[in-house]
Design a protein around this motif. Structure first.
Motif, PDB file in Angstrom:
ATOM      1  N   UNK A  69     -11.609   1.474  28.514  1.00  0.00           N
ATOM      2  CA  UNK A  69     -10.305   1.742  27.863  1.00  0.00           C
ATOM      3  C   UNK A  69      -9.625   0.594  27.392  1.00  0.00           C
ATOM      4  N   UNK A  70     -10.088  -0.575  27.945  1.00  0.00           N
ATOM      5  CA  UNK A  70      -9.334  -1.879  27.449  1.00  0.00           C
ATOM      6  C   UNK A  70      -9.771  -2.243  26.043  1.00  0.00           C
ATOM      7  N   UNK A  71     -10.774  -1.516  25.525  1.00  0.00           N
ATOM      8  CA  UNK A  71     -11.214  -1.930  24.026  1.00  0.00           C
ATOM      9  C   UNK A  71     -11.484  -0.691  23.148  1.00  0.00           C
ATOM     10  N   UNK A  72     -10.526  -0.052  22.915  1.00  0.00           N
ATOM     11  CA  UNK A  72     -10.488   1.309  22.167  1.00  0.00           C
ATOM     12  C   UNK A  72     -11.270   0.922  21.031  1.00  0.00           C
ATOM     13  N   UNK A  73     -12.030   2.083  20.472  1.00  0.00           N
ATOM     14  CA  UNK A  73     -12.685   2.028  19.106  1.00  0.00           C
ATOM     15  C   UNK A  73     -11.980   1.817  17.961  1.00  0.00           C
ATOM     16  N   UNK A  74     -10.927   2.478  17.800  1.00  0.00           N
ATOM     17  CA  UNK A  74     -10.124   2.854  16.571  1.00  0.00           C
ATOM     18  C   UNK A  74      -8.808   2.516  17.042  1.00  0.00           C
ATOM     19  N   UNK A  75      -7.912   1.566  16.693  1.00  0.00           N
ATOM     20  CA  UNK A  75      -6.510   1.493  17.000  1.00  0.00           C
ATOM     21  C   UNK A  75      -5.554   2.554  16.469  1.00  0.00           C
ATOM     22  N   UNK A  76      -4.393   3.055  16.892  1.00  0.00           N
ATOM     23  CA  UNK A  76      -3.422   3.959  16.448  1.00  0.00           C
ATOM     24  C   UNK A  76      -2.876   3.343  15.234  1.00  0.00           C
ATOM     25  N   UNK A  77      -2.429   3.970  14.302  1.00  0.00           N
ATOM     26  CA  UNK A  77      -1.908   3.519  13.126  1.00  0.00           C
ATOM     27  C   UNK A  77      -0.266   3.930  12.890  1.00  0.00           C
ATOM     28  N   UNK A  78       0.539   3.180  12.868  1.00  0.00           N
ATOM     29  CA  UNK A  78       2.027   3.440  12.817  1.00  0.00           C
ATOM     30  C   UNK A  78       2.509   2.988  11.544  1.00  0.00           C
ATOM     31  N   UNK A  79       3.098   4.003  10.705  1.00  0.00           N
ATOM     32  CA  UNK A  79       3.848   3.468   9.591  1.00  0.00           C
ATOM     33  C   UNK A  79       5.350   3.499   9.595  1.00  0.00           C
ATOM     34  N   UNK A  80       5.929   2.326   9.234  1.00  0.00           N
ATOM     35  CA  UNK A  80       7.397   2.401   9.180  1.00  0.00           C
ATOM     36  C   UNK A  80       7.763   2.240   7.618  1.00  0.00           C
ATOM     37  N   UNK A  81       8.341   3.187   7.095  1.00  0.00           N
ATOM     38  CA  UNK A  81       8.853   2.882   5.718  1.00  0.00           C
ATOM     39  C   UNK A  81       9.918   1.902   5.494  1.00  0.00           C
ATOM     40  N   UNK A  82       9.518   1.071   4.457  1.00  0.00           N
ATOM     41  CA  UNK A  82      10.552  -0.112   4.142  1.00  0.00           C
ATOM     42  C   UNK A  82      10.207  -0.429   2.752  1.00  0.00           C
ATOM     43  N   UNK A  83      11.227  -1.174   2.233  1.00  0.00           N
ATOM     44  CA  UNK A  83      11.054  -1.628   0.954  1.00  0.00           C
ATOM     45  C   UNK A  83      10.351  -2.863   0.899  1.00  0.00           C
ATOM     46  N   UNK A  84      10.054  -3.564   0.258  1.00  0.00           N
ATOM     47  CA  UNK A  84       9.423  -4.954   0.223  1.00  0.00           C
ATOM     48  C   UNK A  84      10.371  -6.038   0.619  1.00  0.00           C
ATOM     49  N   UNK A  85      11.914  -5.873  -0.048  1.00  0.00           N
ATOM     50  CA  UNK A  85      12.745  -6.609   0.644  1.00  0.00           C
ATOM     51  C   UNK A  85      13.057  -6.468   2.068  1.00  0.00           C
ATOM     52  N   UNK A  87      10.919  -5.050   4.647  1.00  0.00           N
ATOM     53  CA  UNK A  87       9.712  -4.848   5.227  1.00  0.00           C
ATOM     54  C   UNK A  87       9.566  -5.835   6.767  1.00  0.00           C
ATOM     55  N   UNK A  88      10.105  -7.092   6.233  1.00  0.00           N
ATOM     56  CA  UNK A  88      10.275  -8.183   7.291  1.00  0.00           C
ATOM     57  C   UNK A  88      11.327  -8.042   8.302  1.00  0.00           C
ATOM     58  N   UNK A  89      12.484  -7.469   8.009  1.00  0.00           N
ATOM     59  CA  UNK A  89      13.324  -6.910   9.045  1.00  0.00           C
ATOM     60  C   UNK A  89      12.859  -5.669   9.807  1.00  0.00           C
ATOM     61  N   UNK A  90      12.149  -4.799   9.181  1.00  0.00           N
ATOM     62  CA  UNK A  90      11.404  -3.800   9.864  1.00  0.00           C
ATOM     63  C   UNK A  90      10.590  -4.260  10.958  1.00  0.00           C
ATOM     64  N   UNK A  91       9.722  -4.997  10.698  1.00  0.00           N
ATOM     65  CA  UNK A  91       8.680  -5.840  11.337  1.00  0.00           C
ATOM     66  C   UNK A  91       9.343  -6.305  12.573  1.00  0.00           C
ATOM     67  N   UNK A 158      -0.966  -5.499  16.098  1.00  0.00           N
ATOM     68  CA  UNK A 158      -0.900  -6.341  15.036  1.00  0.00           C
ATOM     69  C   UNK A 158       0.330  -5.529  14.255  1.00  0.00           C
ATOM     70  N   UNK A 159       1.302  -6.263  13.747  1.00  0.00           N
ATOM     71  CA  UNK A 159       2.315  -5.781  12.954  1.00  0.00           C
ATOM     72  C   UNK A 159       2.150  -6.401  11.671  1.00  0.00           C
ATOM     73  N   UNK A 160       2.214  -5.443  10.435  1.00  0.00           N
ATOM     74  CA  UNK A 160       2.152  -5.945   9.236  1.00  0.00           C
ATOM     75  C   UNK A 160       3.385  -5.549   8.266  1.00  0.00           C
ATOM     76  N   UNK A 161       3.861  -6.861   7.803  1.00  0.00           N
ATOM     77  CA  UNK A 161       5.085  -6.796   7.000  1.00  0.00           C
ATOM     78  C   UNK A 161       4.715  -6.624   5.368  1.00  0.00           C
ATOM     79  N   UNK A 162       4.492  -5.583   4.648  1.00  0.00           N
ATOM     80  CA  UNK A 162       4.269  -5.581   3.426  1.00  0.00           C
ATOM     81  C   UNK A 162       5.516  -5.916   2.469  1.00  0.00           C
ATOM     82  N   UNK A 163       5.700  -7.140   2.369  1.00  0.00           N
ATOM     83  CA  UNK A 163       6.834  -7.797   1.706  1.00  0.00           C
ATOM     84  C   UNK A 163       6.569  -8.496   0.645  1.00  0.00           C
TER      85      UNK A 163
END
Length: 202
Positions: A69-85, A87-91, A158-163
Motif C-alpha cells: 500500500x505504500x507505493x500506489x501505482x497511480x496517485x489521486x488527482x485533485x483539481x482546485x480551480x484558480x486563476x493564474x494570479x 494559483x499560488x495562494x490556492x496552493x 505534489x502540489x502544482x500551482x499553474x501560475x
C-alpha cells in the motif's frame, strides 16, 4: 389453616442477569499518540512508520504485503480551480490543509509553472547547493520551479500551482509532477487548461 402464598410472589429472576455494557479498552499501542508526524517533541520509542496516506484510493489489488500500500501505482488527482494570479495562494491553502490533516511537511513538494514561490526565491539567494541540500534533507515542505521537477525526488503529495509561465509550462510540468507524486497530486489553476493536459495522457 390456609396458607397465604406470599413467598411465590417474590421472583428473584425478575431482576434478570446484570450485564455491564462498559467496553474495556483493548490493550496495545495507541496510534493517536504517535500519528502526528512533523511535530516537535520528545523522541518516540519507535521509528516513524510509513503509513498508507489517508487520501489514497483504497486497496490496490495485487500481492499482499506490508510494502504494497505504500507505493500506489497511480496517485489521486485533485483539481482546485484558480486563476493564474490566484494559483499560488490556492496552493498555499492546500499545503496548510495537508499539514493540519496530519501530513508531515517533508511529504509535500510544491511546484510553480510561473513565478517562483517567495520561499524558493529566498533560499536560492544563498546558492543552489544550500537550496538543494534542504530538498535532500526532506524534513520540510519544498518549493521549486516546475522546470526543475525532474531534479526533485518523489514525495507522497505534489502540489502544482499553474501560475503562468511559458505556453507549454503546464503541459510539461503536470506529467513530471504526476510521476513524482506517490499518493496525491493537487493542481491549482484554470480547469480547462489543466483538463486538456490531464486528458492528454497524464
Amino acid at each position: 389453616m390456609p396458607l397465604i402464598p406470599e413467598e411465590p410472589q417474590i421472583h428473584e429472576s425478575a431482576q434478570g442477569p446484570r450485564i455491564a455494557p462498559t467496553p474495556r479498552p483493548v490493550p496495545g499501542p495507541r496510534p493517536a499518540a504517535s500519528s502526528r508526524p512533523g511535530r516537535p517533541g520528545p523522541p518516540r520509542p519507535t521509528p516513524p512508520v510509513q503509513r498508507t496516506p489517508r487520501d489514497v484510493a483504497p486497496a490496490k489489488p495485487g500481492p499482499s504485503g506490508p510494502a504494497a500500500p505504500a507505493t500506489p501505482a497511480t496517485p489521486q488527482i485533485q483539481l482546485i480551480p484558480a486563476s493564474a494570479e490566484g494559483a499560488l495562494d490556492a496552493a498555499e491553502e492546500a499545503v496548510d490543509m495537508l499539514l493540519e490533516s496530519g501530513r508531515a511537511p517533508g511529504e509535500v513538494l510544491v511546484l510553480t509553472t510561473g513565478a517562483q514561490h517567495p520561499w524558493a526565491e529566498h533560499e536560492l539567494s544563498f546558492g543552489e547547493a544550500s537550496y538543494w541540500a534542504q530538498h535532500d534533507a526532506g524534513d520540510d515542505v519544498f518549493y521549486a520551479d516546475a522546470a526543475l521537477a525532474s531534479r526533485a525526488a518523489s514525495r507522497p503529495v505534489v502540489v502544482v500551482a499553474v501560475n503562468g509561465g511559458p505556453a507549454g509550462a503546464a503541459a510539461t510540468a503536470l506529467p513530471l509532477a504526476h510521476s513524482r507524486a506517490g499518493a496525491l497530486l493537487i493542481v491549482c489553476g484554470d480547469p480547462q487548461r489543466i483538463n486538456s493536459v490531464l486528458g492528454a495522457g497524464v
